[in-house]
Design a protein around this motif. Structure first.
Motif, short mmCIF file in Angstrom:
data_model
loop_
_atom_site.label_atom_id
_atom_site.label_comp_id
_atom_site.label_asym_id
_atom_site.label_seq_id
_atom_site.Cartn_x
_atom_site.Cartn_y
_atom_site.Cartn_z
N PHE A 25 0.83 -1.21 0.00
CA PHE A 25 0.00 0.00 0.00
C PHE A 25 0.86 1.25 0.00
O PHE A 25 1.98 1.26 0.52
N ASN A 26 0.31 2.31 -0.57
CA ASN A 26 0.93 3.63 -0.57
C ASN A 26 0.31 4.44 0.56
O ASN A 26 -0.78 5.00 0.41
N VAL A 27 0.95 4.45 1.71
CA VAL A 27 0.42 5.20 2.85
C VAL A 27 0.71 6.68 2.63
O VAL A 27 1.87 7.09 2.52
N ILE A 28 -0.35 7.47 2.52
CA ILE A 28 -0.15 8.88 2.20
C ILE A 28 -0.26 9.79 3.41
O ILE A 28 0.22 10.92 3.39
N ALA A 29 -0.91 9.30 4.49
CA ALA A 29 -1.06 10.15 5.67
C ALA A 29 -1.29 9.30 6.91
O ALA A 29 -1.77 8.16 6.82
N ALA A 30 -0.93 9.88 8.05
CA ALA A 30 -1.14 9.24 9.34
C ALA A 30 -1.49 10.31 10.35
O ALA A 30 -1.12 11.49 10.18
N GLU A 67 -7.19 16.42 0.24
CA GLU A 67 -6.27 17.17 -0.62
C GLU A 67 -5.05 16.35 -0.99
O GLU A 67 -4.52 16.45 -2.09
N LEU A 68 -4.59 15.53 -0.06
CA LEU A 68 -3.42 14.71 -0.33
C LEU A 68 -3.70 13.66 -1.40
O LEU A 68 -2.79 13.21 -2.10
N LEU A 69 -4.96 13.27 -1.53
CA LEU A 69 -5.34 12.29 -2.55
C LEU A 69 -5.30 12.90 -3.94
O LEU A 69 -5.23 12.18 -4.94
N GLU A 70 -5.39 14.23 -4.01
CA GLU A 70 -5.35 14.96 -5.28
C GLU A 70 -6.36 14.40 -6.28
O GLU A 70 -6.07 14.21 -7.46
N GLY A 71 -7.55 14.15 -5.79
CA GLY A 71 -8.62 13.69 -6.68
C GLY A 71 -8.69 12.19 -6.83
O GLY A 71 -9.63 11.67 -7.43
N ASP A 72 -7.71 11.46 -6.33
CA ASP A 72 -7.70 10.01 -6.47
C ASP A 72 -8.62 9.39 -5.42
O ASP A 72 -8.98 10.02 -4.43
N ARG A 417 -4.61 12.78 -11.95
CA ARG A 417 -5.41 11.81 -11.21
C ARG A 417 -6.47 11.13 -12.06
O ARG A 417 -7.13 10.22 -11.61
N GLY A 418 -6.61 11.59 -13.27
CA GLY A 418 -7.53 10.93 -14.19
C GLY A 418 -6.87 9.86 -15.03
O GLY A 418 -7.50 9.25 -15.89
N ALA A 419 -5.58 9.64 -14.77
CA ALA A 419 -4.83 8.64 -15.55
C ALA A 419 -5.37 7.24 -15.30
O ALA A 419 -5.78 6.90 -14.20
N GLY A 458 -12.48 17.04 -8.58
CA GLY A 458 -11.83 16.73 -7.31
C GLY A 458 -10.47 17.39 -7.16
O GLY A 458 -10.10 17.85 -6.08
N CYS A 459 -9.70 17.44 -8.25
CA CYS A 459 -8.35 18.02 -8.17
C CYS A 459 -8.39 19.53 -7.94
O CYS A 459 -7.36 20.12 -7.56
N GLN A 460 -9.55 20.16 -8.15
CA GLN A 460 -9.66 21.61 -7.93
C GLN A 460 -9.95 21.93 -6.47
O GLN A 460 -9.75 23.07 -6.03
N ILE A 461 -10.45 20.94 -5.74
CA ILE A 461 -10.93 21.21 -4.38
C ILE A 461 -9.78 21.09 -3.39
O ILE A 461 -9.41 20.01 -2.94
N LYS A 462 -9.19 22.24 -3.08
CA LYS A 462 -8.09 22.34 -2.14
C LYS A 462 -8.29 23.61 -1.32
O LYS A 462 -8.85 24.60 -1.81
N LYS A 463 -7.80 23.58 -0.10
CA LYS A 463 -7.89 24.78 0.72
C LYS A 463 -7.11 25.93 0.09
O LYS A 463 -7.49 27.09 0.21
N SER A 464 -6.02 25.59 -0.59
CA SER A 464 -5.21 26.63 -1.24
C SER A 464 -5.95 27.24 -2.42
O SER A 464 -5.58 28.32 -2.89
N ASN A 465 -6.98 26.56 -2.92
CA ASN A 465 -7.79 27.06 -4.05
C ASN A 465 -9.05 27.76 -3.58
O ASN A 465 -9.96 28.01 -4.36
#
Length: 479
Positions: A25-30, A67-72, A417-419, A458-465
């Protein structure tokens, strides 16, 4: 997909994460609030680029993780909520649990399930949690979200962990019914895991040098305890403590030795104190070391712990950790289920559509974020309408406008993320095309009825945006 995304809630020093990574697995956050455990986690996983939220989980927004998922898609949400109120040691083996504010942190696990909609979930804890009414309610609510769920009490020894340690496991899936596999490993022993480790006085491993040193009186009692499984009950009467001579005292394992060719007793938060359990070395006149305790928990020999901590703090960190090998076995099962969905074509269109409807349930993190922006702008909205056959995510009846919040992967967005997955690619090309065709029909239905629609990816939805999103919402709703 080459790797599946996972999140580790209540991560501790990283036992669950270790098992997840080894399973692929790709652990992206804890998330971990304890500073000592977080320090160990960072030391061991800094090269994995995992985002560690070192704070109270109640202060972590699901948007922070989304946000870390970047739309995935999130493939697995794993966690082990604090179990102090259900620990058999704290309860003195009584049935009732102890009131502890941390008991309700299982509700935070539910919150992340609701808002992130992972394809699969995994939770591990002490067996007593099964009888806790709040946990039972959580299980029912997760089922209502569309998850197939199974809860089972298992012994980690049957999964190759060299200790007798019962755990509650909950596994859930939006894909299909799941069954927690019974372990088939018999005979993991203390000797197998620490039989060849060098003596503490001959080591360069600072963690292996950490173990308690006792008074001559206590050392005499330890030296008289028979090797390989002896206990305080084997001592001559003159060396038996007065408190141990009383009837019905219990705790017969204290000051006991481990057995070489058997599993160890449960490695608890008192594992570096022989007065807390059967933690004496099988043949040497000492308690097991911090390294030996960690290895009996199935941590790798080179796993780093903060050696500057007190023995009690080290023991608590090691004893509270999830055995990585056990987590690995459970994670491998979940990965196999995900492979069955992503790498083969075993589901027909109807079944896959049903799964996607579950993933797209209401109240996801992106929806909540967009709604919060609308609330800030003072714009009223609804979440449903009977005007259309399709189901937009946000509806503005008075303006005759709707918003769709689309996941990049499932709707074929032209972004990273649409790949498409590199496995079973032809199937996924067809699958995404079906989704896009359905989307076009939905958009046409809305336009034909004189309404307007806005798509937010999904990739547009970020707090920075945030300002960008407010701008497009304002333009869309004021035109």
């Amino acid at each position: 997909m080459e790797q599946y995304n996972a999140i580790d809630l209540f991560s501790g020093c990283g036992g669950m994460t270790s098992g997840l990574i080894k399973a692929g697995f790709n652990v992206i956050a804890a998330v971990e609030i304890d500073k000592n455990a977080a320090s160990a986690y960072r030391a061991n996983y800094k090269s994995n680029k995992i985002k560690l939220f070192e704070k109270d989980i109640r202060q972590v927004s699901s948007m922070d993780i989304y946000e870390l998922l970047e739309g995935d898609v999130l493939h697995l949400l794993a966690g082990c909520p604090p179990c102090q109120g259900f620990s058999s040691i704290r309860r003195l083996n009584r049935d009732e649990y102890i009131e502890d504010e941390r008991n309700n942190l299982v509700l935070e696990y539910l919150r992340f399930v609701k808002e992130l909609k992972p394809l699969t979930i995994m939770l591990e804890n002490v067996p007593a949690l099964e009888k806790y009414s709040t946990f039972q309610s959580v299980v029912e609510k997760i089922k209502k979200l569309g998850y197939f769920v199974e809860v089972k009490i298992v012994n980690v020894a049957s999964y190759g962990v060299p200790q007798n340690r019962k755990r509650l496991v909950m596994i859930g899936s939006l894909i299909k019914k799941v069954h927690i596999p019974y372990g088939d490993h018999v005979g993991a022993t203390v000797r197998e895991f620490i039989g060849n480790i060098e003596a503490p006085e001959n080591t360069t491993d600072e963690l292996h040098k950490r173990y308690p040193h006792h008074t001559p009186e206590v050392m005499k009692r330890i030296s008289l305890t028979p090797k390989d499984g002896g206990s305080r009950e084997d001592l001559p009467e003159e060396y038996t403590l007065e408190c141990h001579k009383k009837e019905n005292i219990g705790f017969h394992d204290v000051y006991g030795r481990l057995r070489w060719d058997a599993p160890s007793s449960t490695i608890t938060g008192g594992c570096l104190n022989p007065s807390k359990g059967r933690f004496l070395h099988p043949s040497e006149n000492r308690c097991i070391t911090a390294r030996e305790a960690a290895m009996l928990q199935t941590f790798d020999r080179d796993f780093m712990f903060p050696v500057e901590l007190s023995l009690s703090s080290l023991a608590l960190m090691i004893g509270n950790a999830l055995p990585p090998l056990f987590c690995y076995k459970q994670s491998c099962y979940i990965k196999k289920e995900l492979d069955g969905y992503f790498m083969t074509d075993i589901f027909d269109q109807t079944k896959r559509s049903a799964i996607m409807k579950k993933v797209k349930n209401r109240n996801t993190a992106p929806e909540i974020f967009i709604r919060s922006l609308l609330n800030e702008l003072g714009i009223k909205y609804r979440l449903q309408t009977k005007v259309f056959h399709c189901k937009p995510d946000i509806v503005f009846p008075s303006k005759k406008k709707v918003i769709f919040i689309n996941g990049c992967f499932w709707h074929g967005h032209d972004c990273r993320r649409g790949a498409l997955p590199k496995t079973n690619t032809e199937f996924w090309i067809n699958k995404i095309e079906v989704n896009r065709d359905r989307d076009e029909k939905n958009y046409a239905e809305i336009s034909d009825k004189g309404w307007e629609y806005l798509i937010i990816w999904g990739c547009q939805i970020k707090k920075s945006n945030r300002e960008y999103l407010i701008d497009i919402l304002n333009k869309f709703l004021k035109e």
